[in-house]
Design a protein around this motif. Sequence first.
Motif, PDB file in Angstrom:
ATOM      1  N   CYS A 159      -4.381  13.241   0.625  1.00 17.77           N
ATOM      2  CA  CYS A 159      -3.727  11.701   0.503  1.00 17.77           C
ATOM      3  C   CYS A 159      -4.521  10.845  -0.473  1.00 17.77           C
ATOM      4  O   CYS A 159      -5.854  11.170  -0.414  1.00 17.77           O
ATOM      5  CB  CYS A 159      -3.498  11.109   1.822  1.00 17.77           C
ATOM      6  SG  CYS A 159      -2.336  11.807   2.973  1.00 17.77           S
ATOM      7  N   LYS A 160      -3.704   9.894  -1.035  1.00 15.85           N
ATOM      8  CA  LYS A 160      -4.299   8.882  -2.073  1.00 15.85           C
ATOM      9  C   LYS A 160      -3.634   7.702  -1.808  1.00 15.85           C
ATOM     10  O   LYS A 160      -2.354   7.767  -1.840  1.00 15.85           O
ATOM     11  CB  LYS A 160      -4.342   9.476  -3.385  1.00 15.85           C
ATOM     12  CG  LYS A 160      -5.263   8.705  -4.332  1.00 15.85           C
ATOM     13  CD  LYS A 160      -5.367   9.428  -5.730  1.00 15.85           C
ATOM     14  CE  LYS A 160      -6.274   8.441  -6.729  1.00 15.85           C
ATOM     15  NZ  LYS A 160      -6.248   9.043  -7.988  1.00 15.85           N
ATOM     16  N   SER A 161      -4.332   6.487  -1.699  1.00 16.37           N
ATOM     17  CA  SER A 161      -3.826   5.402  -1.534  1.00 16.37           C
ATOM     18  C   SER A 161      -3.960   4.396  -2.711  1.00 16.37           C
ATOM     19  O   SER A 161      -4.817   4.525  -3.680  1.00 16.37           O
ATOM     20  CB  SER A 161      -4.822   4.629  -0.354  1.00 16.37           C
ATOM     21  OG  SER A 161      -4.196   3.227  -0.127  1.00 16.37           O
TER      22      SER A 161
ATOM     23  N   CYS B 299       0.839  11.809  -0.409  1.00  9.93           N
ATOM     24  CA  CYS B 299      -0.040  12.996   0.225  1.00  9.93           C
ATOM     25  C   CYS B 299       0.771  14.168  -0.451  1.00  9.93           C
ATOM     26  O   CYS B 299       1.937  14.177  -0.666  1.00  9.93           O
ATOM     27  CB  CYS B 299       0.184  12.909   1.592  1.00  9.93           C
ATOM     28  SG  CYS B 299      -0.564  11.423   2.532  1.00  9.93           S
TER      29      CYS B 299
ATOM     30  N   GLU C 104       0.869  -1.143  -0.043  1.00 10.98           N
ATOM     31  CA  GLU C 104       0.144  -0.149   0.056  1.00 10.98           C
ATOM     32  C   GLU C 104       0.946   1.306  -0.044  1.00 10.98           C
ATOM     33  O   GLU C 104       1.789   1.513   0.980  1.00 10.98           O
ATOM     34  CB  GLU C 104      -0.739   0.070   1.148  1.00 10.98           C
ATOM     35  CG  GLU C 104      -1.788   1.166   1.222  1.00 10.98           C
ATOM     36  CD  GLU C 104      -2.545   1.502   2.318  1.00 10.98           C
ATOM     37  OE1 GLU C 104      -3.685   1.774   2.332  1.00 10.98           O
ATOM     38  OE2 GLU C 104      -2.122   0.881   3.721  1.00 10.98           O
TER      39      GLU C 104
ATOM     40  N   ILE D 205       0.716   5.226   0.212  1.00 16.84           N
ATOM     41  CA  ILE D 205      -0.092   6.333   0.505  1.00 16.84           C
ATOM     42  C   ILE D 205       0.597   7.546   0.281  1.00 16.84           C
ATOM     43  O   ILE D 205       1.739   8.051   0.886  1.00 16.84           O
ATOM     44  CB  ILE D 205      -0.621   6.427   2.004  1.00 16.84           C
ATOM     45  CG1 ILE D 205      -1.328   5.000   2.248  1.00 16.84           C
ATOM     46  CG2 ILE D 205      -1.429   7.626   2.283  1.00 16.84           C
ATOM     47  CD1 ILE D 205      -1.605   4.755   3.680  1.00 16.84           C
TER      48      ILE D 205
ATOM     49  N   GLY E 157       5.121  10.453   1.115  1.00 18.91           N
ATOM     50  CA  GLY E 157       4.385   9.176   1.297  1.00 18.91           C
ATOM     51  C   GLY E 157       4.823   8.170   2.109  1.00 18.91           C
ATOM     52  O   GLY E 157       5.908   8.396   2.881  1.00 18.91           O
TER      53      GLY E 157
ATOM     54  N   CYS F  71       2.485  13.630   4.466  1.00 24.01           N
ATOM     55  CA  CYS F  71       1.756  12.717   4.999  1.00 24.01           C
ATOM     56  C   CYS F  71       0.558  13.140   5.853  1.00 24.01           C
ATOM     57  O   CYS F  71      -0.123  12.389   6.521  1.00 24.01           O
ATOM     58  CB  CYS F  71       2.654  11.407   5.658  1.00 24.01           C
ATOM     59  SG  CYS F  71       3.906  10.899   4.488  1.00 24.01           S
TER      60      CYS F  71
END
Length: 119
Positions: free
Chosen positions: A35-37, A27, A23, A25, A113, A31
């Motif tokens: 943010c997007k995962s 940002c 994963e 993440i 991230g 962070c």
Amino acid sequence: MNRSNLSWLLILLTTVTAYELLETILCADKCKSKCKSYTTNIGTCYNGKDLFPNDPSWSSFDISDEVDYDAQELHRFIFSTDDGSCGGGFPTDDFSIPLNICVGPFGEPRPWGTLRYLQ
């Protein structure tokens, strides 16, 4: 369930591949915000532009990730191909990133991230 069906079921269960997942993440602000995962497979070649179309966070080059569990690091290999094959022999670039901490800066639009190994 008869013996024949049970045999086929066992064959199917042993041929299913379980992928390890990463994963990522990303940002906008260390962070903390915007943010997007993203979830990708570990140990297989992929192309971020194919998996996440129209997302400027990803380059057009193929990527393969490996995890060093003892060191808690991700090793990312970049290839010159852009078709999800990681072809052309050796990677053209590689680097290591610590897992489970905020790192950066990378490129815009989400330069910071955290990468997490999902078991």
